[in-house]
Design a protein around this motif. Sequence first.
Motif, PDB file in Angstrom:
ATOM      1  N   PHE A  46       4.040  -8.565   1.510  1.00 39.73           N
ATOM      2  CA  PHE A  46       5.084  -7.915   2.291  1.00 39.73           C
ATOM      3  C   PHE A  46       4.191  -6.985   3.340  1.00 39.73           C
ATOM      4  O   PHE A  46       4.769  -5.894   3.743  1.00 39.73           O
ATOM      5  CB  PHE A  46       6.007  -7.026   1.511  1.00 39.73           C
ATOM      6  CG  PHE A  46       6.899  -8.336   0.818  1.00 39.73           C
ATOM      7  CD1 PHE A  46       7.859  -8.755   1.713  1.00 39.73           C
ATOM      8  CD2 PHE A  46       6.924  -8.169  -0.551  1.00 39.73           C
ATOM      9  CE1 PHE A  46       8.663  -9.783   1.012  1.00 39.73           C
ATOM     10  CE2 PHE A  46       7.810  -9.072  -1.037  1.00 39.73           C
ATOM     11  CZ  PHE A  46       8.868  -9.679  -0.258  1.00 39.73           C
ATOM     12  N   ALA A  47       3.035  -6.977   3.580  1.00 35.68           N
ATOM     13  CA  ALA A  47       2.175  -6.312   4.637  1.00 35.68           C
ATOM     14  C   ALA A  47       3.081  -6.272   5.755  1.00 35.68           C
ATOM     15  O   ALA A  47       3.349  -7.241   6.473  1.00 35.68           O
ATOM     16  CB  ALA A  47       0.792  -6.932   4.780  1.00 35.68           C
ATOM     17  N   GLY A  48       2.995  -5.079   6.607  1.00 36.38           N
ATOM     18  CA  GLY A  48       3.587  -4.766   7.493  1.00 36.38           C
ATOM     19  C   GLY A  48       5.323  -4.396   7.451  1.00 36.38           C
ATOM     20  O   GLY A  48       5.979  -3.923   8.111  1.00 36.38           O
ATOM     21  N   ILE A  49       5.993  -4.899   6.030  1.00 33.64           N
ATOM     22  CA  ILE A  49       7.084  -4.425   5.954  1.00 33.64           C
ATOM     23  C   ILE A  49       7.298  -3.282   4.763  1.00 33.64           C
ATOM     24  O   ILE A  49       7.866  -2.503   4.962  1.00 33.64           O
ATOM     25  CB  ILE A  49       7.919  -5.699   5.311  1.00 33.64           C
ATOM     26  CG1 ILE A  49       8.018  -6.577   6.193  1.00 33.64           C
ATOM     27  CG2 ILE A  49       9.259  -5.178   4.824  1.00 33.64           C
ATOM     28  CD1 ILE A  49       8.448  -8.075   5.849  1.00 33.64           C
ATOM     29  N   VAL A  50       6.342  -3.466   3.690  1.00 39.11           N
ATOM     30  CA  VAL A  50       6.336  -2.481   2.868  1.00 39.11           C
ATOM     31  C   VAL A  50       5.213  -1.264   3.356  1.00 39.11           C
ATOM     32  O   VAL A  50       4.075  -1.582   3.354  1.00 39.11           O
ATOM     33  CB  VAL A  50       6.071  -3.008   1.436  1.00 39.11           C
ATOM     34  CG1 VAL A  50       5.903  -1.820   0.338  1.00 39.11           C
ATOM     35  CG2 VAL A  50       7.233  -3.813   0.864  1.00 39.11           C
ATOM     36  N   HIS A  51       5.591  -0.159   3.313  1.00 44.99           N
ATOM     37  CA  HIS A  51       4.589   0.942   4.026  1.00 44.99           C
ATOM     38  C   HIS A  51       4.165   1.802   2.589  1.00 44.99           C
ATOM     39  O   HIS A  51       3.521   2.694   3.100  1.00 44.99           O
ATOM     40  CB  HIS A  51       5.272   1.648   5.093  1.00 44.99           C
ATOM     41  CG  HIS A  51       5.608   0.824   6.165  1.00 44.99           C
ATOM     42  ND1 HIS A  51       4.564   0.223   6.883  1.00 44.99           N
ATOM     43  CD2 HIS A  51       6.653   0.351   6.639  1.00 44.99           C
ATOM     44  CE1 HIS A  51       4.956  -0.644   7.927  1.00 44.99           C
ATOM     45  NE2 HIS A  51       6.454  -0.501   7.586  1.00 44.99           N
ATOM     46  N   GLY A  52       4.827   1.828   1.495  1.00 53.05           N
ATOM     47  CA  GLY A  52       4.346   2.651   0.528  1.00 53.05           C
ATOM     48  C   GLY A  52       3.748   1.987  -0.375  1.00 53.05           C
ATOM     49  O   GLY A  52       3.572   0.925  -0.513  1.00 53.05           O
ATOM     50  N   GLY A  53       3.827   2.447  -1.824  1.00 52.22           N
ATOM     51  CA  GLY A  53       3.245   1.503  -2.967  1.00 52.22           C
ATOM     52  C   GLY A  53       4.243   0.461  -3.570  1.00 52.22           C
ATOM     53  O   GLY A  53       5.640   0.562  -3.095  1.00 52.22           O
ATOM     54  N   VAL A  54       3.655  -0.296  -4.239  1.00 48.97           N
ATOM     55  CA  VAL A  54       4.471  -1.174  -5.085  1.00 48.97           C
ATOM     56  C   VAL A  54       4.036  -1.230  -6.388  1.00 48.97           C
ATOM     57  O   VAL A  54       2.760  -1.073  -6.736  1.00 48.97           O
ATOM     58  CB  VAL A  54       4.067  -2.653  -4.800  1.00 48.97           C
ATOM     59  CG1 VAL A  54       5.101  -3.700  -5.607  1.00 48.97           C
ATOM     60  CG2 VAL A  54       4.565  -3.052  -3.255  1.00 48.97           C
ATOM     61  N   GLN A  55       5.045  -0.893  -7.334  1.00 50.32           N
ATOM     62  CA  GLN A  55       4.920  -0.945  -8.807  1.00 50.32           C
ATOM     63  C   GLN A  55       5.490  -2.083  -9.297  1.00 50.32           C
ATOM     64  O   GLN A  55       6.432  -2.724  -9.267  1.00 50.32           O
ATOM     65  CB  GLN A  55       5.555   0.424  -9.531  1.00 50.32           C
ATOM     66  CG  GLN A  55       4.943   1.621  -9.058  1.00 50.32           C
ATOM     67  CD  GLN A  55       5.947   2.899  -9.043  1.00 50.32           C
ATOM     68  OE1 GLN A  55       7.154   2.551  -8.526  1.00 50.32           O
ATOM     69  NE2 GLN A  55       5.388   3.950  -9.488  1.00 50.32           N
TER      70      GLN A  55
END
Length: 104
Positions: A46-55
């Motif tokens: 999701f690069a370019g869509i998710v701008h924060g962390g992923v847990q």
Amino acid sequence: MKVRDIAHARAGDKGDVSNLSLIAYRIDDFALLERHVTAERVQAHFAGIVHGGVQRYSLPGLGALNFVMHGALGGGVTRSLALDAHGKSLSSALLDIDIDIDLD
């Protein structure tokens, strides 16, 4: 194979956080999901869509993985200018990740 071949997805969103779950159709396939669908891989997908962390949270008793993605909804569903960029669309895209079973 694609993740969609062995799992289905559920989604929820609150503000700018998207919450996606992958649930294996068969409990025997959960280990494959757990090995290949990491938080890092989801963030890269999701690069370019998710701008924060992923847990990632593992729920082995349910055969499920849960991903909490921060900064994923353009400020929130009601603030975003993107057309239908909320969790349901992202869960469908999550199912499109490739899994190379030859590595197992």
